[in-house]
Design an enzyme around this catalytic site. Sequence first.
Site: not given
Length: 430
Positions: A117, A119, A121, A144, A146, A284, A303, A309
């Site tokens: 997706s 999305q 964070h 989060k 990453e 991203h 998302r 979802k």
Amino acid sequence: MAENNNTEIKKRKRMINKPLRLQCAVKNYNWGIVGNKSHVSRLFCLNSGTHINPNEPYAEFWIGTHESGASFLDHGGLSLKEWISKNPDVLGDRVLNKWGGDLPFLFKVLSVEKALSIQAHPDKELARTLHKSQPSLYSDENHKPEMALALTEFEALCGFISLKELRNVLCTVPEIVDLVGGVDAEQCFPVSEFGRSQEVKAIVESIFSQILLSSRDEICEIVSRLKWRLNLEKKKRQLTDKEMLVLRLEGQYPDDAGVLAAFLLNYVKLNRGEALCIGANEPHAYIHGECIECMATSDNVVRAGLTSKHRDIQTLLSMLNRRQGFPQILKGISLNPYTTRYLPPFEEFEVDFCVIPQAASVVFPSVAGPSLFLFISGNGTLSAGFSKEQIVEEGEVLFVPAYMEFTIASQSKELHLYRAGVNSSFFQAF
């Protein structure tokens, strides 16, 4: 009774003074690579002794303490998190004081066949707010950030395109102009990227928001027209990389606003050994390929497109980092002839990639925090001064306590391993 207690204490000390083998979790999300043709399926099979279902997707291999995919000690049935809570000294004082009795990082392998997706964070403040208001959707209070480190060629969307690219999109993708209206599109052309950055960012955000908030009927019509036009034009000319990507995304997620939103995000192609860092609130989407991923310990995802979802579009739009331009690609720094280190701008983690040729060895010096080791191919030995030499091989995962020095030697043509640990810059600050 006292003799039994002494025996248990000695056993625990032996466990603390040596690396621990872990059994790790797998996620079978529908975007994963089906069957045994992926790093995730192969590593999970070797790590767990489980047979692979040839008809099931294998998406993520989780290594760490997060409850959504906890790792367990190879023998004894304890989760790694439970074991650390009984032996907090294995984290080292600085990590324990900063993050409490838990690993501050989560380590994964991803095998991506179908796009994830669009999305972002949340940062720490928003994560706490979302967790408090919607704990069933946002299970963590932590942020989060990453890093994705490519195992194969790896494609992603990340961050907003520059003003120059935005102008090109509005000149060459009439469907987006029709959807957002000519007024918004025309605002881009008199604007200079120098001196009016906030205005530029507001325009990008406005167009991105209008795409994601459009009705399903509007999106269906616009995407259908876009698909028809591009399929016609590819008979006359070579489509751009972004145009070909959009057609792929439409095939995976028909009539999805994310297909159009992809035009506004940077299309990143990583070569093997290159890494991409994604900070809080950064839009991203991972598109295709396989990677090592490391992040702060959290599973919060907001998302907005390319997904079946739950979509929390308003939250995503309210939180977005509007920074424009192509993201930085990390190529790592050499620590020794066999080891490359990837240092993201996040204190929770760093990743080392090590390729050890046959008969060679690498000394991993004592560090003030814990590490996770993943052996991705080959075999060899691990030795420390106070413990028996261990055989290490493909699919094995080890937890290594703080302040432990050891040597890994290769017995195969090449031994490939990845190490995740707390970012070295965190310890240098003391």
